[in-house]
Design an enzyme around this catalytic site. Structure first.
Site, PDB file in Angstrom:
ATOM      1  N   TYR A  22       0.854  -1.189   0.000  1.00 55.20           N
ATOM      2  CA  TYR A  22       0.000   0.000   0.000  1.00 55.20           C
ATOM      3  C   TYR A  22       0.892   1.242   0.000  1.00 55.20           C
ATOM      4  O   TYR A  22       1.514   1.586   0.997  1.00 55.20           O
ATOM      5  CB  TYR A  22      -0.909   0.046   1.218  1.00 55.20           C
ATOM      6  CG  TYR A  22      -1.903  -1.084   1.351  1.00 55.20           C
ATOM      7  CD1 TYR A  22      -2.183  -1.964   0.313  1.00 55.20           C
ATOM      8  CD2 TYR A  22      -2.568  -1.283   2.546  1.00 55.20           C
ATOM      9  CE1 TYR A  22      -3.096  -2.990   0.469  1.00 55.20           C
ATOM     10  CE2 TYR A  22      -3.488  -2.301   2.712  1.00 55.20           C
ATOM     11  CZ  TYR A  22      -3.751  -3.157   1.668  1.00 55.20           C
ATOM     12  OH  TYR A  22      -4.658  -4.172   1.830  1.00 55.20           O
ATOM     13  N   GLY A  23       0.957   1.899  -1.144  1.00 54.97           N
ATOM     14  CA  GLY A  23       1.841   3.058  -1.284  1.00 54.97           C
ATOM     15  C   GLY A  23       3.298   2.665  -1.198  1.00 54.97           C
ATOM     16  O   GLY A  23       4.141   3.482  -0.847  1.00 54.97           O
TER      17      GLY A  23
END
Length: 138
Positions: free
Chosen positions: A65-66
């Site tokens: 995530y990111g």
């Protein structure tokens, strides 16, 4: 809130948790933009703090995530509160965090160990709750 067991783990959490995909922000997957887009880290930290204050004790994130950003923000927000919460994270995608790009997958023993070590650094913790993974056993 009445606690519930998290799957077969035996870990008990409140029935409402917080997913942290959105706080990771933008990344690239298969050459295309993915993730939640532009994020405000201060607002993310405020949201996590408020969630803990309201009784949320389960946070689900991933190193992808990111490309690690979600874990970094969650780690900052939970400093000093780590013993009050349960953190689950996932791994398996490889990525270039400088480009914020997913580069492939890896499930080898060495990668699992490396990924968990990196996640724990970003999360500012020495354990991941969901897996109760002891790196010496990998």
């Amino acid at each position: 809130m009445q606690k519930r067991k998290l799957g077969k783990s035996g870990i008990e959490v409140n029935p409402l948790g917080m997913g942290c995909w959105a706080i990771g922000g933008y990344f690239i997957l298969d050459g295309m933009p993915d993730g939640y887009g532009k994020v405000n880290d201060e607002e993310s930290i405020k949201a996590i703090t408020m969630a803990v204050d309201m009784g949320i004790d389960f946070f689900d994130t991933s190193d992808v995530y990111g490309t690690g950003h979600s874990e970094e923000i969650l780690g900052k927000a939970l400093e000093g509160k780590r013993n009050e919460v349960v953190i689950a994270t996932k791994f398996g995608f490889t990525y270039d965090s400088t480009k914020r790009e997913i580069t492939g997958t890896d499930f080898s023993k060495d990668y699992v160990k490396w990924a968990c070590e990196q996640s724990m650094k970003r999360l500012k913790t020495n354990y991941i709750d969901l897996y109760q993974l002891h790196l010496s056993e990998i």
